[in-house]
Structure formats: C-alpha cells, structure tokens
Design an enzyme around this catalytic site. Structure first.
Site, PDB file in Angstrom:
ATOM      1  N   ARG A  46      -2.051  35.098  33.425  1.00 39.37           N
ATOM      2  CA  ARG A  46      -2.658  36.428  33.484  1.00 39.37           C
ATOM      3  C   ARG A  46      -4.036  36.532  32.818  1.00 39.37           C
ATOM      4  NH1 ARG A  46       1.888  41.011  33.164  1.00 39.37           N
ATOM      5  NH2 ARG A  46       0.648  41.854  34.840  1.00 39.37           N
ATOM      6  N   CYS A  79       4.522  41.481  30.480  1.00 41.55           N
ATOM      7  CA  CYS A  79       5.549  40.522  30.881  1.00 41.55           C
ATOM      8  C   CYS A  79       5.026  39.092  30.897  1.00 41.55           C
ATOM      9  CB  CYS A  79       6.041  40.869  32.285  1.00 41.55           C
ATOM     10  SG  CYS A  79       7.068  42.329  32.306  1.00 41.55           S
ATOM     11  N   ARG A 130      10.711  49.399  29.929  1.00 37.20           N
ATOM     12  CA  ARG A 130       9.263  49.583  30.088  1.00 37.20           C
ATOM     13  C   ARG A 130       8.937  50.146  31.463  1.00 37.20           C
ATOM     14  NH1 ARG A 130       6.743  44.435  29.994  1.00 37.20           N
ATOM     15  NH2 ARG A 130       5.137  45.763  30.864  1.00 37.20           N
ATOM     16  N   LYS A 189       5.207  53.649  37.961  1.00 39.89           N
ATOM     17  CA  LYS A 189       4.618  53.149  36.703  1.00 39.89           C
ATOM     18  C   LYS A 189       3.191  52.662  36.921  1.00 39.89           C
ATOM     19  CE  LYS A 189       5.667  48.765  35.244  1.00 39.89           C
ATOM     20  NZ  LYS A 189       4.476  47.927  34.987  1.00 39.89           N
ATOM     21  N   ASN A 190       3.030  51.795  37.918  1.00 41.77           N
ATOM     22  CA  ASN A 190       1.725  51.154  38.071  1.00 41.77           C
ATOM     23  C   ASN A 190       0.670  52.093  38.646  1.00 41.77           C
ATOM     24  OD1 ASN A 190       2.806  48.923  36.938  1.00 41.77           O
ATOM     25  ND2 ASN A 190       3.119  47.807  38.850  1.00 41.77           N
ATOM     26  N   VAL A 198       1.819  34.640  43.548  1.00 39.55           N
ATOM     27  CA  VAL A 198       0.988  35.502  42.690  1.00 39.55           C
ATOM     28  C   VAL A 198       1.108  35.137  41.203  1.00 39.55           C
ATOM     29  CG1 VAL A 198       0.392  37.878  42.087  1.00 39.55           C
ATOM     30  CG2 VAL A 198       1.206  37.352  44.399  1.00 39.55           C
ATOM     31  N   ARG A 226       0.441  45.214  29.412  1.00 41.78           N
ATOM     32  CA  ARG A 226      -0.677  44.702  30.190  1.00 41.78           C
ATOM     33  C   ARG A 226      -1.704  45.804  30.488  1.00 41.78           C
ATOM     34  NH1 ARG A 226      -3.334  40.132  31.879  1.00 41.78           N
ATOM     35  NH2 ARG A 226      -4.394  40.595  33.816  1.00 41.78           N
ATOM     36  N   ASP A 262       6.538  41.759  42.672  1.00 40.73           N
ATOM     37  CA  ASP A 262       7.427  42.515  41.777  1.00 40.73           C
ATOM     38  C   ASP A 262       8.853  42.635  42.323  1.00 40.73           C
ATOM     39  OD1 ASP A 262       5.301  42.794  40.120  1.00 40.73           O
ATOM     40  OD2 ASP A 262       4.892  44.887  40.598  1.00 40.73           O
TER      41      ASP A 262
HETATM   42  C1  EPZ Z   1      -0.495  44.472  38.611  1.00 42.48           C
HETATM   43  O1  EPZ Z   1      -0.731  43.508  37.592  1.00 42.48           O
HETATM   44  C2  EPZ Z   1       0.828  45.107  38.279  1.00 42.48           C
HETATM   45  N1  EPZ Z   1       0.743  45.741  36.969  1.00 42.48           N
HETATM   46  C3  EPZ Z   1       1.928  44.071  38.300  1.00 42.48           C
HETATM   47  O2  EPZ Z   1       3.130  44.747  38.082  1.00 42.48           O
HETATM   48  C4  EPZ Z   1       1.961  43.389  39.658  1.00 42.48           C
HETATM   49  O3  EPZ Z   1       2.897  42.349  39.627  1.00 42.48           O
HETATM   50  C5  EPZ Z   1       0.582  42.840  39.999  1.00 42.48           C
HETATM   51  O4  EPZ Z   1      -0.425  43.874  39.901  1.00 42.48           O
HETATM   52  C6  EPZ Z   1       0.501  42.239  41.399  1.00 42.48           C
HETATM   53  O5  EPZ Z   1       0.897  43.182  42.341  1.00 42.48           O
HETATM   54  C7  EPZ Z   1       0.200  46.937  36.843  1.00 42.48           C
HETATM   55  O6  EPZ Z   1      -0.252  47.549  37.787  1.00 42.48           O
HETATM   56  C8  EPZ Z   1       0.194  47.542  35.488  1.00 42.48           C
HETATM   57  P1  EPZ Z   1      -3.382  41.165  39.310  1.00 42.48           P
HETATM   58  P2  EPZ Z   1      -2.159  42.872  37.400  1.00 42.48           P
HETATM   59  O7  EPZ Z   1      -4.597  41.329  38.481  1.00 42.48           O
HETATM   60  O8  EPZ Z   1      -3.174  43.895  37.654  1.00 42.48           O
HETATM   61  C9  EPZ Z   1      -4.837  36.670  38.801  1.00 42.48           C
HETATM   62  C10 EPZ Z   1       5.329  44.992  37.169  1.00 42.48           C
HETATM   63  O9  EPZ Z   1       6.403  44.353  37.046  1.00 42.48           O
HETATM   64  N2  EPZ Z   1      -5.943  37.248  38.010  1.00 42.48           N
HETATM   65  O10 EPZ Z   1      -3.414  41.630  40.715  1.00 42.48           O
HETATM   66  O11 EPZ Z   1      -2.137  42.180  36.111  1.00 42.48           O
HETATM   67  C11 EPZ Z   1      -3.509  36.763  38.034  1.00 42.48           C
HETATM   68  O12 EPZ Z   1      -3.348  35.721  37.120  1.00 42.48           O
HETATM   69  C12 EPZ Z   1       4.063  44.234  37.168  1.00 42.48           C
HETATM   70  O13 EPZ Z   1       5.267  46.207  37.256  1.00 42.48           O
HETATM   71  C13 EPZ Z   1      -6.975  36.422  37.599  1.00 42.48           C
HETATM   72  O14 EPZ Z   1      -7.015  35.225  37.882  1.00 42.48           O
HETATM   73  O15 EPZ Z   1      -2.139  41.812  38.576  1.00 42.48           O
HETATM   74  C14 EPZ Z   1      -2.500  36.738  39.152  1.00 42.48           C
HETATM   75  O16 EPZ Z   1      -2.244  35.419  39.546  1.00 42.48           O
HETATM   76  C15 EPZ Z   1       3.920  43.101  36.301  1.00 42.48           C
HETATM   77  N3  EPZ Z   1      -7.996  36.978  36.850  1.00 42.48           N
HETATM   78  C16 EPZ Z   1      -3.221  37.461  40.273  1.00 42.48           C
HETATM   79  O17 EPZ Z   1      -4.615  37.448  39.944  1.00 42.48           O
HETATM   80  C17 EPZ Z   1      -8.007  38.288  36.521  1.00 42.48           C
HETATM   81  O18 EPZ Z   1      -8.959  38.738  35.844  1.00 42.48           O
HETATM   82  C18 EPZ Z   1      -2.758  38.905  40.474  1.00 42.48           C
HETATM   83  O19 EPZ Z   1      -2.965  39.651  39.279  1.00 42.48           O
HETATM   84  C19 EPZ Z   1      -6.945  39.112  36.954  1.00 42.48           C
HETATM   85  C20 EPZ Z   1      -5.935  38.566  37.692  1.00 42.48           C
END
Ligand code: EPZ
Length: 426
Positions: free
Chosen positions: A121, A116, A396, A22-23, A326, A92, A304
């Site tokens: 986020r 989610c 999803r 998916k991702n 995370v 997302r 995840d």
């Molecule tokens: C991706 O989410 C994945 N989603 C998530 O998969 C996964 O849990 C996550 O990466 C971490 O591996 C997709 O790829 C679609 P991040 P993403 O930006 O990109 C903070 C699933 O179940 N952050 O790496 O949203 C954030 O709050 C899921 O498939 C900021 O502070 O994750 C978090 O604490 C859900 N500012 C951390 O970074 C930002 O602008 C990691 O988020 C962006 C993120």
C-alpha cells in the site's frame, strides 16, 4: 475484544438493511474541511473508521455531531494542526486528509496511514499528484509534511487507477486555482459519490464516472446536504453469505447498479437474483457452482469481495480459481479457511479452491476487515461452532454483521472470549 461465534448449517431467510458506504463517507468527511458552511451527511454507517475520522476532524477544530446516522460537520473554525500519529495509523483513510488540509490551510502534517494489512500500500501516486498541483512534500521516516503557497491546476495522469490517489487529487484540485484534468482516474462508485458530494457544495467537476475528470477550482465550498449510498461491499458480503449458507435474502438499500460484477459472479454460482430499485433478492438452493474470477479495478470484480468469494468457493461443487490482482496479501484469509477444512492452494496471485461440503467448525482469526467478515460467512457452512477473532478489524467496516445475519436466520452472535473455554475451543 469479543469474538464472533457461529453455529453453522442454518439456512438464511430474511431481510437485511444495507448500511451506508464506508469508502464513500470517509473521503466526504475529509472533504468537509474544504467548506465554509455546515455539511450534513445522511446514511452514515456507525463504524470504527467513521468514529476515528470524526475524532480527527474534532482535533482539527471542526464542530461535529453524529446522531442516528446523520452527521453534521462545521469546519468554519478548523485549524491546520498536525494530525495525531495514532489516528493516522489506525486507518488508511487518514491519507485522505492530505489534499483537503493542503487546500484549506496550504500546509499539512500527517503520518503514514495504517489500515488493513493486505499489501504494501504505497502512497507515491497521492504524493505525485499533490506535487503536480504545486505542493512541496517532505517525507521523513513515517512523517509527511506538505506545504503549498497556493495550489494551481495541472494535468495529472495516473499510471494505475488508484482510488485513494484519485480522491486526494480531486479534493486538492477543488481548492487549486484554475483547471485540473485527471486522466487514468479510478472509476469506483465511491469516487462518483465524492464528486457528486463536492458538486452539491459548489465544486465544478465534469467527467464524473469516467476515467477523465476535469475540476475547476479555486475557492472554498459552501455547506449542503448529501445522502451516502448503500455499501456495495457490505451488500456483496451478504450476497456471499447467501451463496455459502443457502436460503433467501432480501438486501434492502443495496446499490444494485454498482454491483454488476458481483451479481454476475453470484448468478454464475447458481444464485437466482432479482434486482429491484435499491434492493436485491437472492435465492440459493444447493451448493454453489464453482467459479473463475479475477479481481480488478471497477467495473471489474472488487478485491474487497475476494475473501468472501473464497469462502463461498470453499463449499462449491467443484474446483474454483480466484485471481487477485490488486492487493498482494489478500489471500492471507486462505490460511484461516483451511483451519475450517477448506482446500485452497495459493500459487502466485491465484487461489485454486477444491470445494467441500460442509466445512468444520474451529477457531480462526480475521487479520483484516474483509477477511474477518469472510471467516464469519464460512462459519455459516461449517458443522459445529466457529469462533472468529479479530472483531476489531470487522467493526471498522461493518456496523453489526452478527445482528444482520442473525436477523436473517443465522445462528451467530458476539461472545465474550471466555465463553470459548466453555466450548473447549481454547
Ligand atoms: C481503496 O483503497 C479502498 N479503501 C479499499 O477498501 C479497496 O480495497 C481499494 O480502494 C481498491 O478498490 C478506501 O476507499 C478507504 P488503491 P486504496 O489506491 O485507495 C496501488 C476495504 O476493505 N497503489 O486503489 O488504498 C496499491 O498498492 C478496503 O474497505 C500504489 O501503487 O486503494 C494497490 O495495489 C481496504 N500507489 C492498488 O494501487 C499509490 O499511491 C490499488 O490501491 C496508491 C495505490
């Protein structure tokens, strides 16, 4: 919406074909907007988030066709319209459209993304990276309006390796004039897949797989074909199912090279694991051993898979400690696991789990994709019947979690909600 119904305490035995990631596929679909030719993507999972992104691409004027896991996107006649609010809110990954839309049309209008509820986020890192590449971005309430009269290469440094922000930056950089260097980039395999995909379509990217990416951009991409790798999180969920329920599973199409931390945790918990190219065999006899683990960006243990490990730890022979670093709200699944008899105490970012066998059936609610899947897995080790609500979240990301586990010996199916009354669960 149907509920998942599990009759627990059946050992698993069989094979599961692991769907495409998916991702990995969602950013590829968004990136198709940067192409002037037809893009063909194989091994596409048939899940709600993919359907939602498909709808958005169609709204933007792309010609899309999805048949038997093969998707073609022709974005030649795409137009830079606002992305509908409802579509943005339902996942997302809608934020992934910001970079490609800016790159292709010099303007983008989208809404704060949904997805989610696993934490606050924010999207500051996405917006900061795009601003550094020359975009002007105005956020008004929940609406994001961006424009750029020509993006230009820049030096970007992420203070935290955000997966989504790295992907957005790479996609915008591909359309930016000159060279962009991204340091502090996330190293998740899905980013590697996106970069390989973009290179297939003519982009110049080096440093793939490392924390520093260099992108030489400036022109639109051509068409091409790509195959999505297997979903490491779906494979990890079934690894967790084998740990929890016991038995033997062959996970075909699992991207074993991306699953080091999950495989190491599973073997610490007592599983016998044999890795072959593109498949993993897991054999589990007896209850899992307790485990200590901390979620981290790749190559650390993936957030995840935290919920499914919480389920497995709930039936372990001893006390486990799981630390989430995370997403701050990912422990909300613990509350539901407790309804099945799990003993979990959350203290700040750490869950202390006192293992018990077996759990007891009951009615629980999945509030996020992975949490919902973890509850279905917990039901495998529960005496009696477990009903898991929240299938809208699970579908999803999982094509057919019930079919997969049922094909491997579990007694699990989707049932109409009214059947719960017959079982006395409502
Ligand atoms: C991706 O989410 C994945 N989603 C998530 O998969 C996964 O849990 C996550 O990466 C971490 O591996 C997709 O790829 C679609 P991040 P993403 O930006 O990109 C903070 C699933 O179940 N952050 O790496 O949203 C954030 O709050 C899921 O498939 C900021 O502070 O994750 C978090 O604490 C859900 N500012 C951390 O970074 C930002 O602008 C990691 O988020 C962006 C993120």
């Amino acid at each position: 919406m149907p509920v998942i119904c599990v009759q627990g305490l059946r050992r698993l035995n069989g094979e599961i074909w692991i769907q495409g990631s998916k991702n990995a596929v969602l950013p590829m679909m968004a990136a198709s907007l940067l192409c002037r030719g037809t893009v063909t993507i194989a091994n596409v999972p048939l899940i709600e988030d993919v359907f939602c992104m498909l709808e958005i691409l169609r709204t933007l004027g792309c010609r899309c066709d999805l048949r038997e896991h093969v998707l073609t996107v022709d974005a030649r006649d795409a137009v830079g319209r606002p992305v509908p609010e409802e579509a943005c809110r339902s996942m997302r990954s809608s934020i992934m459209l910001l970079g490609p839309l800016l790159g292709r049309f010099g303007a983008a209008q989208i809404w704060y993304p949904g997805g989610c509820s696993i934490g606050s986020r924010p999207i500051d890192l996405h917006l900061g990276a795009l601003r550094s590449l020359g975009a002007q971005i105005v956020v008004e309430g929940e609406q994001i309006r961006a424009q750029a009269s020509g993006l230009h290469g820049a030096r970007l440094r992420f203070p935290y390796p955000s997966v989504g922000a790295t992907e957005n930056a790479v996609m915008a950089a591909v359309a930016s004039e000159g060279t962009t260097r991204i340091s502090g980039a996330a190293r998740e395999p899905e980013i590697e897949a996106l970069c390989d995909f973009l290179r297939t379509l003519g982009a110049g990217i080096s440093g793939i797989g490392s924390g520093t990416l260099t992108v030489t951009g400036g022109s639109l991409l051509h068409g091409g074909s790509f195959t999505v790798p297997g979903d490491r999180i779906v494979a990890g969920t079934y690894l967790g199912a084998a740990l929890t329920a016991g038995g033997e599973l062959l996970l075909r199409g699992a991207p074993e090279g991306q699953m080091g931390a999950a495989l190491a945790a599973a073997s610490r918990m007592g599983a016998e694991i044999a890795v072959e190219p593109c498949s993993i065999r897991i054999k589990m006899t007896g209850r899992p051993r307790p485990v200590s683990l901390t979620t981290e960006p790749y190559p650390g243990f993936p957030t995840d898979l935290q919920s499914v490990m919480l389920a497995a730890a709930s039936v372990a022979e001893g006390d486990s400690f799981i630390r989430e670093t995370v997403f701050e709200e990912r422990f909300s699944t613990a509350k539901e696991l407790r309804k099945l008899g799990a003993h979990i105490i959350i203290n700040g970012g750490t869950a202390a789990v006192e293992g018990r066998w077996p759990l007891c059936g009951g009615s629980v609610s999945g509030r996020d994709l992975r949490g919902g899947a973890a509850l279905a897995v917990a039901g495998l080790a529960a005496e009696g019947t477990t009903f898991v609500d929240g299938y809208a979240h699970i579908r999803r990301g999982y094509e057919d979690i019930c079919g997969d586990l049922a094909g491997a010996g579990a007694e699990i199916c989707l049932e109409d909600i009214d059947r719960r009354k017959e079982h006395g669960a409502l």
